[in-house]
Design an enzyme around this catalytic site. Sequence first.
Site, PDB file in Angstrom:
ATOM      1  N   HIS A  39       0.839  -1.201   0.000  1.00 13.14           N
ATOM      2  CA  HIS A  39       0.000   0.000   0.000  1.00 13.14           C
ATOM      3  C   HIS A  39       0.873   1.250   0.000  1.00 13.14           C
ATOM      4  O   HIS A  39       1.298   1.712   1.061  1.00 13.14           O
ATOM      5  CB  HIS A  39      -0.893  -0.009   1.236  1.00 13.14           C
ATOM      6  CG  HIS A  39      -1.743  -1.240   1.342  1.00 13.14           C
ATOM      7  ND1 HIS A  39      -1.237  -2.453   1.771  1.00 13.14           N
ATOM      8  CD2 HIS A  39      -3.050  -1.457   1.066  1.00 13.14           C
ATOM      9  CE1 HIS A  39      -2.206  -3.366   1.748  1.00 13.14           C
ATOM     10  NE2 HIS A  39      -3.315  -2.784   1.328  1.00 13.14           N
ATOM     11  N   HIS A 287      -4.247   3.177  -3.253  1.00 15.36           N
ATOM     12  CA  HIS A 287      -4.375   2.538  -1.928  1.00 15.36           C
ATOM     13  C   HIS A 287      -3.546   1.262  -1.796  1.00 15.36           C
ATOM     14  O   HIS A 287      -2.701   1.171  -0.910  1.00 15.36           O
ATOM     15  CB  HIS A 287      -5.847   2.235  -1.622  1.00 15.36           C
ATOM     16  CG  HIS A 287      -6.039   1.272  -0.494  1.00 15.36           C
ATOM     17  ND1 HIS A 287      -6.126   1.668   0.811  1.00 15.36           N
ATOM     18  CD2 HIS A 287      -6.116  -0.088  -0.482  1.00 15.36           C
ATOM     19  CE1 HIS A 287      -6.257   0.596   1.585  1.00 15.36           C
ATOM     20  NE2 HIS A 287      -6.267  -0.481   0.820  1.00 15.36           N
ATOM     21  N   GLU A 439     -18.474  -5.120  24.022  1.00 20.78           N
ATOM     22  CA  GLU A 439     -17.625  -6.300  24.189  1.00 20.78           C
ATOM     23  C   GLU A 439     -16.394  -6.264  23.288  1.00 20.78           C
ATOM     24  O   GLU A 439     -15.300  -6.688  23.683  1.00 20.78           O
ATOM     25  CB  GLU A 439     -18.425  -7.580  23.911  1.00 20.78           C
ATOM     26  CG  GLU A 439     -19.561  -7.853  24.888  1.00 20.78           C
ATOM     27  CD  GLU A 439     -20.836  -7.079  24.556  1.00 20.78           C
ATOM     28  OE1 GLU A 439     -20.874  -6.405  23.494  1.00 20.78           O
ATOM     29  OE2 GLU A 439     -21.797  -7.136  25.351  1.00 20.78           O
ATOM     30  N   HIS A 488     -21.876 -18.244  32.165  1.00 23.64           N
ATOM     31  CA  HIS A 488     -23.074 -18.742  31.486  1.00 23.64           C
ATOM     32  C   HIS A 488     -22.616 -19.519  30.251  1.00 23.64           C
ATOM     33  O   HIS A 488     -22.939 -19.200  29.125  1.00 23.64           O
ATOM     34  CB  HIS A 488     -24.021 -17.598  31.118  1.00 23.64           C
ATOM     35  CG  HIS A 488     -24.504 -16.813  32.312  1.00 23.64           C
ATOM     36  ND1 HIS A 488     -23.649 -16.193  33.190  1.00 23.64           N
ATOM     37  CD2 HIS A 488     -25.755 -16.577  32.774  1.00 23.64           C
ATOM     38  CE1 HIS A 488     -24.358 -15.599  34.143  1.00 23.64           C
ATOM     39  NE2 HIS A 488     -25.632 -15.824  33.921  1.00 23.64           N
ATOM     40  N   HIS A 500     -28.982 -17.070  23.972  1.00 23.91           N
ATOM     41  CA  HIS A 500     -28.054 -16.882  25.086  1.00 23.91           C
ATOM     42  C   HIS A 500     -27.263 -18.139  25.432  1.00 23.91           C
ATOM     43  O   HIS A 500     -26.508 -18.139  26.387  1.00 23.91           O
ATOM     44  CB  HIS A 500     -28.825 -16.398  26.324  1.00 23.91           C
ATOM     45  CG  HIS A 500     -29.153 -14.936  26.268  1.00 23.91           C
ATOM     46  ND1 HIS A 500     -29.853 -14.386  25.216  1.00 23.91           N
ATOM     47  CD2 HIS A 500     -28.860 -13.913  27.108  1.00 23.91           C
ATOM     48  CE1 HIS A 500     -29.992 -13.080  25.433  1.00 23.91           C
ATOM     49  NE2 HIS A 500     -29.389 -12.764  26.556  1.00 23.91           N
ATOM     50  N   ARG A 547     -23.011 -20.870  35.078  1.00 22.72           N
ATOM     51  CA  ARG A 547     -23.913 -19.986  35.812  1.00 22.72           C
ATOM     52  C   ARG A 547     -24.445 -20.693  37.050  1.00 22.72           C
ATOM     53  O   ARG A 547     -24.574 -20.118  38.117  1.00 22.72           O
ATOM     54  CB  ARG A 547     -25.080 -19.612  34.917  1.00 22.72           C
ATOM     55  CG  ARG A 547     -26.173 -18.897  35.666  1.00 22.72           C
ATOM     56  CD  ARG A 547     -27.441 -18.837  34.840  1.00 22.72           C
ATOM     57  NE  ARG A 547     -28.433 -18.037  35.503  1.00 22.72           N
ATOM     58  CZ  ARG A 547     -29.674 -18.450  35.740  1.00 22.72           C
ATOM     59  NH1 ARG A 547     -30.059 -19.641  35.347  1.00 22.72           N
ATOM     60  NH2 ARG A 547     -30.537 -17.662  36.341  1.00 22.72           N
TER      61      ARG A 547
HETATM   62  C1  LIG Z   1     -11.700  -5.202   9.555  1.00 20.57           C
HETATM   63  C2  LIG Z   1     -11.130  -5.003   8.190  1.00 20.57           C
HETATM   64  N1  LIG Z   1     -11.946  -5.012   7.126  1.00 20.57           N
HETATM   65  C3  LIG Z   1     -11.441  -4.879   5.881  1.00 20.57           C
HETATM   66  C4  LIG Z   1     -10.101  -4.738   5.682  1.00 20.57           C
HETATM   67  C5  LIG Z   1      -9.520  -4.645   4.279  1.00 20.57           C
HETATM   68  N2  LIG Z   1      -9.071  -3.267   4.031  1.00 20.57           N
HETATM   69  C6  LIG Z   1      -7.804  -2.912   4.175  1.00 20.57           C
HETATM   70  S1  LIG Z   1      -7.552  -1.292   3.908  1.00 20.57           S
HETATM   71  C7  LIG Z   1      -9.160  -1.042   3.517  1.00 20.57           C
HETATM   72  C8  LIG Z   1      -9.654   0.313   3.134  1.00 20.57           C
HETATM   73  C9  LIG Z   1      -9.302   1.272   4.180  1.00 20.57           C
HETATM   74  O1  LIG Z   1      -9.645   2.559   3.846  1.00 20.57           O
HETATM   75  P1  LIG Z   1      -8.971   3.710   4.659  1.00 20.57           P
HETATM   76  O2  LIG Z   1      -8.928   3.366   6.079  1.00 20.57           O
HETATM   77  O3  LIG Z   1      -9.645   4.964   4.280  1.00 20.57           O
HETATM   78  O4  LIG Z   1      -7.496   3.652   4.164  1.00 20.57           O
HETATM   79  P2  LIG Z   1      -6.759   4.486   3.044  1.00 20.57           P
HETATM   80  O5  LIG Z   1      -6.976   3.755   1.765  1.00 20.57           O
HETATM   81  O6  LIG Z   1      -7.347   5.833   3.025  1.00 20.57           O
HETATM   82  O7  LIG Z   1      -5.370   4.444   3.506  1.00 20.57           O
HETATM   83  C10 LIG Z   1      -9.875  -2.225   3.648  1.00 20.57           C
HETATM   84  C11 LIG Z   1     -11.338  -2.350   3.379  1.00 20.57           C
HETATM   85  C12 LIG Z   1      -9.278  -4.728   6.826  1.00 20.57           C
HETATM   86  N3  LIG Z   1      -7.955  -4.614   6.751  1.00 20.57           N
HETATM   87  N4  LIG Z   1      -9.821  -4.840   8.057  1.00 20.57           N
END
Ligand SMILES: Cc1ncc(C[n+]2csc(CCOP(=O)(O)OP(=O)(O)O)c2C)c(N)n1
Length: 695
Positions: A39, A287, A439, A488, A500, A547
């Site tokens: 990235h 990205h 949680e 539980h 639950h 529980r």
């Molecule tokens: C929980 C989760 N869901 C999906 C992804 C896959 N993912 C990695 S980066 C991204 C997009 C992130 O966008 P942003 O935070 O705006 O990052 P930018 O491209 O602006 O750096 C996704 C969907 C991940 N790493 N974690």
Amino acid sequence: MSTARTIVENPTPAQLDQLCVNTIRTLSMDAVQQANSGHPGTPMALAPLVYAIWNRVLRFDPGNPIWPNRDRFVLSNGHASMLLWSVLHLTGVQAVNGSYETLGKPSVTLDDIRRFRQLDSKAPGHPEYHWVSGVETTTGPLGQGVATSVGMAIAEKWLAHHFNRPDFEIFDYNIYAVCGDGCLMEGVASEAASLAGHLGLDNLCWVYDNNHITIEGSTRLAFTEDVETRFLGYGWNVLRVGNANDLERIENALDIFRKTKGRPTFIVLDSHIGYGAPHKQDTAAAHGEPLGDEEIRLAKRSYGWPEQAKFFVPEGVYEHFAAGIGTRGADARRKWLQLFDAYRAKYPNLASEIELLERRELPVGWDSNLPVFPADPKGLAGREASGKVLNILAQNIPWFLGGSADLGPSNKTTLTFPGAGDFQADNPGGKNLHFGIREHAMAAIVNGLSLSKVRAFGATFFIFSDYARPAIRLAAVMELPSLFVFTHDAMGDGEDGPTHQPVEHLASLRAIPGLITLRPGDANEVVEAYRYIMQRRHEPAVLTLSRQALPTLDRSKYAHASGVAQGAYVLADCPGGNPEVIIIASGSEVSLAVKAHENLLTEGIRSRVVSMPSWEIFEHQPQAYRDSVLPPNVTARVAVEQASTFGWERYVGTSGQIVGMKTFGASAPLKELQRKFGFEPDDVVGAAKQQLGRK
Ligand SMILES: Cc1ncc(C[n+]2csc(CCOP(=O)(O)OP(=O)(O)O)c2C)c(N)n1
Ligand SMILES: [Mg+2]
């Protein structure tokens, strides 16, 4: 004389700043291109931010990245890991081993960066705690980093309150977390931000990379809320920096953060993903894929960089970092060590507590007065026994604390001894954490506490472990001794019904590598489970508790509960110890198995009961021990567990029988459920006889 490493002759301080920023950018672009994966865009955009935090603000000594009073830096948008690898390299952060010793070599070398995302490189795809010194927490699953940072902030507040004395500010560090759109869309970040606002954590600063881009394109597709107003609503101090390249304004905002009392700070930073790449800036294409050689060349040109140079660190860059964070950090640590020496002289007990907790050790006598529960056919609930043990441990171990996601009274996790108190903005020494009904954030926060070397637990109903699971998994990935207390644990809350009643949860958690699950069978097994867990330094644990009351077994008749430390043990055996059938059980089904066993003995059937609270611990035992508990030649076997049958084949074999759950539960009193789902002594006796072909 210009050298091969010179770009600007006799650079001014501002030019040096810019050289450092562009080094981070170009290392990131080159590494992603070389790996043909990664990235690049966000490191290009956030290089000035990371530069400003690290070289101008962060109180962090690259010479010792585990110094206790260091500021923490969390990269929650972990996909931008090249930011971290660049800055760890350029600042010369030193590697530390598992025994907390510095190794006299850099954490991340230029070669590691050249081998970005390759096997064994110290520049992996995402930030990995443990693997790379200087990484404060593993990130990648969006939202986890910022949520974890709230645990770090709570830990700092608690440590400061517990250890600081007049003229001895032993703990006064700050936590900086960087996040993107993705982190802020994730629920876990909202949960954590809400709690951080409530707790007024003014040692916590999140910087939001507001670039309007995620993978699918513009945030207009799915994320149009007013984020600033949301954070104002949470009670945060909200700042904006309209230009991510403006080092002075970034520094100014960070300065305001440090002066703001009573609230966490949220800085909205408007940035341009892929900054400087003429065709890819501000697009989703920047990205998560390499820019391509030509685009890299043009971006380098826009930075005034030698277009063909790769992995290039110009003259003066290392030195500029050394003069900035290097000098500042080393000074700060030197002063702290002097302060700590004086502190040790004046407060030797407190100083030794700090030394113990930093090494994840326990104070002498930590388990000296744990209860021994007398045999009692009525017995007590797993959660009740747990509550008693927790209250003793939290007094014996000053830095052991935790709480529940609003189920303290049900989980029996409330610490009730005098002085335990509630952790709140105006009582940061409280040992009861009130996570609220959050949680997921709770589990991430427990990880943040564990990363800060505070021993911590979080609690809820076992069914809601689903809501915490991503952070539990990360505790295992990071090898943290986080503790999750889940009560539980089966059909025990009968009337609440299938929503639950956990079924698949044990199987699903047992599938997480490195996580220890423990389902104790009576009050004394609860004690032994805690005794085992507390001594773990690098393994998370899930404790599942009943529980309802469970009979407290007569340990003069049956084996001692210390067998828990082997994961499974022979609890009851036939005379002579030569069984023809083995009944394996956990938790509430242990006493059921014992009843069935007694019945079988009266019928002349030589049965053995194995209490198996923990598969994982048992798997760690030598083969000889495992064979002594489950002799391979005894293939008539029955497993009994009020949970999914999934996986028990590994202990009963293909011919064995599993008395477990194949459907969801139902809403009814427990006794009726036990009858309906087949958890009565006759069911187990029947299964054992069937195994022996005697039915
Ligand atoms: C929980 C989760 N869901 C999906 C992804 C896959 N993912 C990695 S980066 C991204 C997009 C992130 O966008 P942003 O935070 O705006 O990052 P930018 O491209 O602006 O750096 C996704 C969907 C991940 N790493 N974690
Ligand atoms: Mg974005």
